[in-house]
Design an enzyme around this catalytic site. Structure first.
Site, PDB file in Angstrom:
ATOM      1  CG  ASP A 299      -2.063   0.985   1.105  1.00 27.28           C
ATOM      2  OD1 ASP A 299      -3.215   0.545   0.979  1.00 27.28           O
ATOM      3  OD2 ASP A 299      -1.803   2.213   1.120  1.00 27.28           O
TER       4      ASP A 299
ATOM      5  CG  ASN B 125     -12.535  -0.433   3.772  1.00 26.16           C
ATOM      6  OD1 ASN B 125     -12.944  -0.815   4.864  1.00 26.16           O
ATOM      7  ND2 ASN B 125     -11.356   0.147   3.620  1.00 26.16           N
TER       8      ASN B 125
ATOM      9  CD  GLN C 228     -14.797  -0.265  -2.622  1.00 22.77           C
ATOM     10  OE1 GLN C 228     -15.928  -0.556  -2.233  1.00 22.77           O
ATOM     11  NE2 GLN C 228     -14.224  -0.856  -3.657  1.00 22.77           N
TER      12      GLN C 228
ATOM     13  CB  VAL D 179      -9.130   2.067  -4.901  1.00 20.64           C
ATOM     14  CG1 VAL D 179      -8.834   1.474  -6.276  1.00 20.64           C
ATOM     15  CG2 VAL D 179      -8.113   3.145  -4.543  1.00 20.64           C
TER      16      VAL D 179
ATOM     17  CG  HIS E 237      -8.625  -2.875  -2.443  1.00 23.58           C
ATOM     18  ND1 HIS E 237      -9.556  -2.160  -3.155  1.00 23.58           N
ATOM     19  CD2 HIS E 237      -8.458  -2.208  -1.276  1.00 23.58           C
ATOM     20  CE1 HIS E 237      -9.933  -1.096  -2.459  1.00 23.58           C
ATOM     21  NE2 HIS E 237      -9.278  -1.109  -1.306  1.00 23.58           N
ATOM     22  CB  ILE E 238      -7.943  -8.636   0.505  1.00 28.11           C
ATOM     23  CG1 ILE E 238      -9.145  -9.302  -0.180  1.00 28.11           C
ATOM     24  CG2 ILE E 238      -7.841  -9.076   1.971  1.00 28.11           C
ATOM     25  CD1 ILE E 238      -9.026 -10.823  -0.276  1.00 28.11           C
ATOM     26  CG  HIS E 239      -6.790  -2.867   3.047  1.00 28.00           C
ATOM     27  ND1 HIS E 239      -6.094  -1.695   2.898  1.00 28.00           N
ATOM     28  CD2 HIS E 239      -8.001  -2.642   2.478  1.00 28.00           C
ATOM     29  CE1 HIS E 239      -6.845  -0.792   2.284  1.00 28.00           C
ATOM     30  NE2 HIS E 239      -8.021  -1.345   2.022  1.00 28.00           N
TER      31      HIS E 239
END
Ligand code: AMP
Ligand code: ZN
Length: 110
Positions: free
Chosen positions: A30, A83, A90, A92, A96-98
């Protein structure tokens, strides 16, 4: 999606610190980490949110790779965040997974 920042990362139009890649997914650091380890894992295919991907096979692949990447990074304990939607944070709109690790993971804080 030509105006999607994560599609641009997938297509190498934007530079990133690549962590992992295969035919279906890509993982990178990130740009504004909230912890010593903060990795984003995304499908190469553009799904705006988790809702759009719910019937796809991609979710099981994403999650099994998330676990492998966490192991690769020597994370014993970590937090995964997805998110969904603006009000949930959210920013973006490419699923996606953080992966967040190596910081105090007590939840809820305080
Ligand atoms: P979210 O708020 O769940 O949509 O998360 C979007 C994340 O993408 C944020 O943590 C941003 O710091 C991160 N981000 C945005 N642009 C980039 C980029 N070019 N490279 C890496 N991470 C990014
Ligand atoms: Zn995209």
């Amino acid at each position: 999606m030509s105006d999607c920042i994560f599609c641009k990362i997938v297509n190498r139009e934007i530079d990133t610190e690549l962590i992992y890649e295969d035919s279906k997914i890509i993982a990178f650091n990130d740009i504004s980490p909230v912890a010593p380890v903060h990795i984003l894992v995304i499908p190469k295919e553009h799904f705006p949110t988790i809702e759009d991907a719910k019937d796809s096979d991609i979710l099981s692949h994403l999650f099994s790779k998330v676990v492998e990447i966490a192991k690769m990074k020597n994370l014993e304990d970590y937090r995964l965040i997805i998110n969904k939607g603006e009000k949930a944070g959210q920013t973006v709109f490419h699923l996606h997974i953080h992966i967040i690790g190596k910081r105090d993971l007590k939840w809820p804080p305080g």
